[in-house]
Design an enzyme around this catalytic site. Structure first.
Site, PDB file in Angstrom:
ATOM      1  N   GLY A  14      -3.599 180.023  44.940  1.00  0.00           N
ATOM      2  CA  GLY A  14      -4.380 181.190  44.510  1.00  0.00           C
ATOM      3  C   GLY A  14      -3.476 182.381  44.242  1.00  0.00           C
ATOM      4  NE  ARG A  24      10.473 196.109  38.957  1.00  0.00           N
ATOM      5  CZ  ARG A  24      10.951 196.899  39.921  1.00  0.00           C
ATOM      6  NH1 ARG A  24      10.779 196.579  41.191  1.00  0.00           N
ATOM      7  NH2 ARG A  24      11.615 198.002  39.592  1.00  0.00           N
ATOM      8  NE  ARG A  75      -6.499 176.439  44.536  1.00  0.00           N
ATOM      9  CZ  ARG A  75      -6.210 177.436  45.377  1.00  0.00           C
ATOM     10  NH1 ARG A  75      -5.181 177.352  46.175  1.00  0.00           N
ATOM     11  NH2 ARG A  75      -6.954 178.538  45.398  1.00  0.00           N
ATOM     12  CG  ASP A 106      -2.333 177.007  53.778  1.00  0.00           C
ATOM     13  OD1 ASP A 106      -2.798 177.653  52.835  1.00  0.00           O
ATOM     14  OD2 ASP A 106      -2.968 176.121  54.375  1.00  0.00           O
ATOM     15  N   GLY A 107      -0.684 175.947  51.258  1.00  0.00           N
ATOM     16  CA  GLY A 107      -0.575 174.730  50.457  1.00  0.00           C
ATOM     17  C   GLY A 107       0.743 174.714  49.691  1.00  0.00           C
ATOM     18  CB  THR A 129      -2.168 183.793  50.579  1.00  0.00           C
ATOM     19  OG1 THR A 129      -3.566 183.675  50.884  1.00  0.00           O
ATOM     20  CG2 THR A 129      -1.416 183.912  51.887  1.00  0.00           C
ATOM     21  CB  ILE A 130      -5.988 187.752  49.111  1.00  0.00           C
ATOM     22  CG1 ILE A 130      -6.983 186.596  49.012  1.00  0.00           C
ATOM     23  CG2 ILE A 130      -5.457 188.151  47.752  1.00  0.00           C
ATOM     24  CD1 ILE A 130      -8.308 187.009  48.384  1.00  0.00           C
ATOM     25  CG  ASP A 131      -7.020 183.362  52.102  1.00  0.00           C
ATOM     26  OD1 ASP A 131      -7.680 184.163  51.434  1.00  0.00           O
ATOM     27  OD2 ASP A 131      -7.070 182.124  51.931  1.00  0.00           O
ATOM     28  CG  ASP A 133      -4.210 181.568  55.368  1.00  0.00           C
ATOM     29  OD1 ASP A 133      -3.311 182.004  54.630  1.00  0.00           O
ATOM     30  OD2 ASP A 133      -4.934 180.619  55.045  1.00  0.00           O
ATOM     31  NE  ARG A 158     -21.820 201.431  55.362  1.00  0.00           N
ATOM     32  CZ  ARG A 158     -22.294 200.700  56.367  1.00  0.00           C
ATOM     33  NH1 ARG A 158     -23.570 200.753  56.689  1.00  0.00           N
ATOM     34  NH2 ARG A 158     -21.500 199.912  57.056  1.00  0.00           N
ATOM     35  NE  ARG A 175      -8.344 177.773  51.277  1.00  0.00           N
ATOM     36  CZ  ARG A 175      -7.729 177.491  50.162  1.00  0.00           C
ATOM     37  NH1 ARG A 175      -8.311 176.788  49.233  1.00  0.00           N
ATOM     38  NH2 ARG A 175      -6.520 177.928  49.944  1.00  0.00           N
ATOM     39  CB  ALA A 190     -19.312 196.078  58.083  1.00  0.00           C
ATOM     40  CB  SER A 219     -28.742 200.036  55.731  1.00  0.00           C
ATOM     41  OG  SER A 219     -27.540 200.709  55.984  1.00  0.00           O
ATOM     42  CD  GLU A 226     -14.192 181.576  50.028  1.00  0.00           C
ATOM     43  OE1 GLU A 226     -14.813 181.798  48.996  1.00  0.00           O
ATOM     44  OE2 GLU A 226     -13.192 180.849  50.084  1.00  0.00           O
ATOM     45  NE  ARG A 259      -7.277 184.077  43.721  1.00  0.00           N
ATOM     46  CZ  ARG A 259      -7.738 182.815  43.666  1.00  0.00           C
ATOM     47  NH1 ARG A 259      -8.208 182.235  44.749  1.00  0.00           N
ATOM     48  NH2 ARG A 259      -7.706 182.136  42.558  1.00  0.00           N
TER      49      ARG A 259
HETATM   50  O1  F6P Z   1      -6.309 180.845  49.196  1.00  0.00           O
HETATM   51  C1  F6P Z   1      -6.825 182.001  48.627  1.00  0.00           C
HETATM   52  C2  F6P Z   1      -8.254 181.847  48.254  1.00  0.00           C
HETATM   53  O2  F6P Z   1      -8.548 183.018  47.569  1.00  0.00           O
HETATM   54  C3  F6P Z   1      -9.224 181.569  49.372  1.00  0.00           C
HETATM   55  O3  F6P Z   1      -9.586 182.682  50.117  1.00  0.00           O
HETATM   56  C4  F6P Z   1     -10.379 180.986  48.639  1.00  0.00           C
HETATM   57  O4  F6P Z   1     -11.141 180.181  49.485  1.00  0.00           O
HETATM   58  C5  F6P Z   1      -9.728 180.181  47.572  1.00  0.00           C
HETATM   59  O5  F6P Z   1      -8.462 180.773  47.344  1.00  0.00           O
HETATM   60  C6  F6P Z   1     -10.473 180.091  46.273  1.00  0.00           C
HETATM   61  O6  F6P Z   1      -9.769 179.250  45.432  1.00  0.00           O
HETATM   62  P1  F6P Z   1     -10.117 178.979  43.893  1.00  0.00           P
HETATM   63  O7  F6P Z   1      -9.668 180.158  43.113  1.00  0.00           O
HETATM   64  O8  F6P Z   1      -9.352 177.767  43.569  1.00  0.00           O
HETATM   65  O9  F6P Z   1     -11.583 178.815  43.816  1.00  0.00           O
END
Ligand code: F6P
Length: 326
Positions: A14, A24, A75, A106-107, A129-131, A133, A158, A175, A190, A219, A226, A259
């Site tokens: 991703g 760069r 990927r 990680d992948g 990665t934005i995650d 993780d 909001r 993820r 939140a 509210s 996800e 993203r």
């Molecule tokens: O690994 C980054 C990520 O943005 C996850 O948070 C998300 O689950 C996944 O990629 C979405 O992947 P794709 O763009 O392949 O749907």
């Protein structure tokens, strides 16, 4: 191992804002230090299908502010097979590459680890990665920008949530990791975050209701990571409708907008530092490590540690969210 003269660079998995700043930094730092650089397109696919081009300093001009990745990303199914990696190695040799810098999650770093082991290729990873993780680094390239995108979106939701006195479940990326949801929830004020790390421990919805999360409010906003472990925002909205009728519930799935976008100053600086450090690591003879950052210091993290998927969620953050959402 012979002397390293030419370094290949690729982005994989991703995309994440700040990847361009990293490309760069790696390119400029490599050239500054006397290396040749080649850009590999579409992640590992570029190695398998030989989409590789020499980069000069001008190839990375004017990209530090751009989201996405100029090298494209993918990927790559082929790279998951030994035959595909064999072809990738043939192209690696044909192009005169002596080392690789891989920017991804990680992948992507798992792929680097396998490739490095199979063909004795020096690989340096950058956490992209934005995650957030990856283990062994406090943060990853793209995470800060995604967090900022999330809070901007939640601020807007909001407004309408308050006007209509509704309960919103907002699904964010991550993820299998709750960093975006948890810190996004704290930063946007939140009421709660539902994250995969706690999915098996407690019924997070029941906890919320038990703590009377909506007592004094007109509210409520709950961020949901996800993940198959949480079931996502729709799952919780359905449950509330069935188990706690009386709430007017809505769902918003932020999706891929998280993203994109211009990287924040934080991500640009992080990517620049990590990119330059990747070249330092190559000069030092390091291999098969991810460059991370801990307490504002550059660290070299073995791939095996980086991809372990054991980065802990700080309970302090969970407590802060709980305390401040009364
Ligand atoms: O690994 C980054 C990520 O943005 C996850 O948070 C998300 O689950 C996944 O990629 C979405 O992947 P794709 O763009 O392949 O749907």
């Amino acid at each position: 191992m012979g002397r390293i003269k030419c370094i290949g660079i690729l982005t994989s998995g991703g995309d994440a804002p700040g990847m361009n700043a990293a490309i760069r930094a790696v390119t400029r730092s490599a050239i500054y230090n006397g290396f040749k650089v080649k850009g590999i397109y579409r992640g590992y696919k570029g190695l398998v299908f030989n989409e590789i081009k020499e980069f000069g300093t001008q190839n990375v001009s004017n990209i530090i502010q751009q989201g996405g990745t100029i090298l494209k990303t993918a990927r790559c199914e082929e790279f998951l097979t030994p035959e595909g990696r064999e072809v990738a190695f043939e192209n690696y040799k044909k192009e005169g590459l002596d080392a690789l810098v891989i920017i991804g999650g990680d992948g992507s770093l798992t792929g680097a680890r396998i490739f490095a082991e199979e063909f004795d290729v020096p690989c340096i990873g950058l956490p992209g990665t934005i995650d957030n993780d990856l283990s062994g680094t406090d943060t990853t390239i793209g995470y800060d920008t995604a967090l900022n995108t999330i809070i901007e979106a939640v601020d807007k939701i909001r407004d309408t949530a308050t006007s209509h006195e509704r309960l919103f479940f907002i699904e964010v990326m991550g993820r299998d990791a709750g960093f975006l949801a948890l810190n996004g929830a704290i930063a946007s004020g939140a009421e709660a975050a539902i994250i995969p790390e706690f999915a098996t421990e407690v019924d997070q919805l029941e906890e919320l209701i038990k703590h009377g999360f909506r007592k004094s409010k007109n509210s409520s906003i709950v961020l949901v990571a996800e993940s198959p472990k949480t079931g996502g925002a729709m799952h919780y909205a359905e449950r509330v409708k069935n188990e706690f009728p009386g709430y007017e519930v809505r769902v918003s799935i932020l999706g891929h907008l998280q993203r994109g976008g211009r990287p924040t100053a934080h991500d640009r600086i992080l990517a620049s530092r990590l990119g330059a450090a990747a070249i330092d690591a190559i000069k030092d003879g390091q291999r098969n490590v991810m460059i991370g950052i801990e307490n504002d210091e550059i660290v070299n993290v073995p791939f095996s540690k980086a991809i372990k998927k054991d980065k802990p969620i700080k309970t302090e953050l969970v407590d802060v969210l709980k305390e401040l959402s009364i």
